[in-house]
Design an enzyme around this catalytic site. Structure first.
Site, PDB file in Angstrom:
ATOM      1  CB  VAL A  79      40.271  15.500  43.780  1.00 30.83           C
ATOM      2  CG1 VAL A  79      40.387  15.951  45.233  1.00 30.83           C
ATOM      3  CG2 VAL A  79      41.463  14.629  43.409  1.00 30.83           C
ATOM      4  CB  ALA A  81      36.464  11.890  45.815  1.00 25.43           C
ATOM      5  CE1 TYR A  82      34.932  18.835  50.997  1.00 27.24           C
ATOM      6  CE2 TYR A  82      33.575  19.779  49.249  1.00 27.24           C
ATOM      7  CZ  TYR A  82      34.041  19.798  50.555  1.00 27.24           C
ATOM      8  OH  TYR A  82      33.619  20.777  51.417  1.00 27.24           O
ATOM      9  CB  VAL A  83      30.592  16.516  45.719  1.00 26.52           C
ATOM     10  CG1 VAL A  83      29.069  16.497  45.641  1.00 26.52           C
ATOM     11  CG2 VAL A  83      31.119  17.917  45.421  1.00 26.52           C
ATOM     12  CE  LYS A  94      33.065  17.810  53.930  1.00 30.35           C
ATOM     13  NZ  LYS A  94      33.435  17.654  55.368  1.00 30.35           N
TER      14      LYS A  94
END
Length: 222
Positions: free
Chosen positions: A128, A131-133, A136
């Protein structure tokens, strides 16, 4: 700075942007997807626009951006969302915003990203977080290639402490934290200062006023 549209207005950074912009005399539109959050936006001084950035088309969002002088993208899926929503909100929402801004004729876009997203991730990184990094990072790359007048702010760890107005800005800064209120102040300062166009800066609390921090960051790349 006269009219600003904030995408992700009910997030804590977005709320700070709306409140601070309103206090400075700007007209602010808060773009949210949940009508139940509208009262919070109005209480902070913003007008409410209901758009779900996970399902709307760029043309639909553009209709709500027309007449704005600047658009701020500060939306995020939140810490409890899964991998899929990092892609649809943090990346897809940013792509939608850039495309809609173009259609609406709003050239100025400031995007709130995250510190360190260009750095490689260890192989054992939580999926997760990865996926966030990646979302962005890819959102920033898309905005940079958009042809818009962009600025990207990458804050360190976000806190709800009272803003101090003292920060550090640079292409790269040491790991640190920053109040959300100060991130909001940096965003508004960037909108007001065309010298920040085309700049990507990490931001943490520091020794300088925001105006001095911008001057220092610009001097470092002169």
């Amino acid at each position: 700075m006269t009219r600003i549209a904030v995408i992700g207005a009910h997030g804590l950074v977005g709320q700070n942007i709306i409140n601070l912009a309103y206090s400075r005399g700007a007209d602010v539109t808060g773009v949210i997807r949940n009508a139940d959050h509208g009262e919070d936006i109005v209480r902070l001084g913003g007008e409410v626009t209901l758009v779900d950035i996970e399902s709307a088309s760029a043309e639909e969002l553009a209709e709500h951006l027309r007449g704005a002088d600047a658009v701020v993208f500060s939306a995020g899926a939140g810490p409890n969302s899964g991998v899929a929503r990092k892609r649809t909100v943090d990346f897809g929402g940013a792509v939608l915003t850039a495309d809609a801004a173009k259609i609406a004729g709003v050239n100025r876009v400031v995007q709130v990203s995250a510190m360190g997203v260009d750095e490689p991730l260890p192989a054992d990184t939580d999926e997760v977080w990865a996926a966030y990094v990646e979302a962005k990072r890819d959102a920033d790359l898309y905005l940079k290639a958009s042809g818009l007048d962009w600025t990207i702010i990458r804050p360190g760890g976000l806190t709800n402490d009272e803003g101090t107005g003292k920060v550090r800005l640079a292409d790269k800064v040491e790991r640190g934290s920053i109040p959300r209120a100060d991130v909001a102040a940096i965003v508004l300062a960037a909108i007001d200062d065309d010298r920040t166009i085309g700049r990507t800066w990490e931001a943490i609390s520091g020794p300088d006023t925001i105006e001095d921090a911008i001057d220092a960051a610009l001097a470092a790349i002169a």
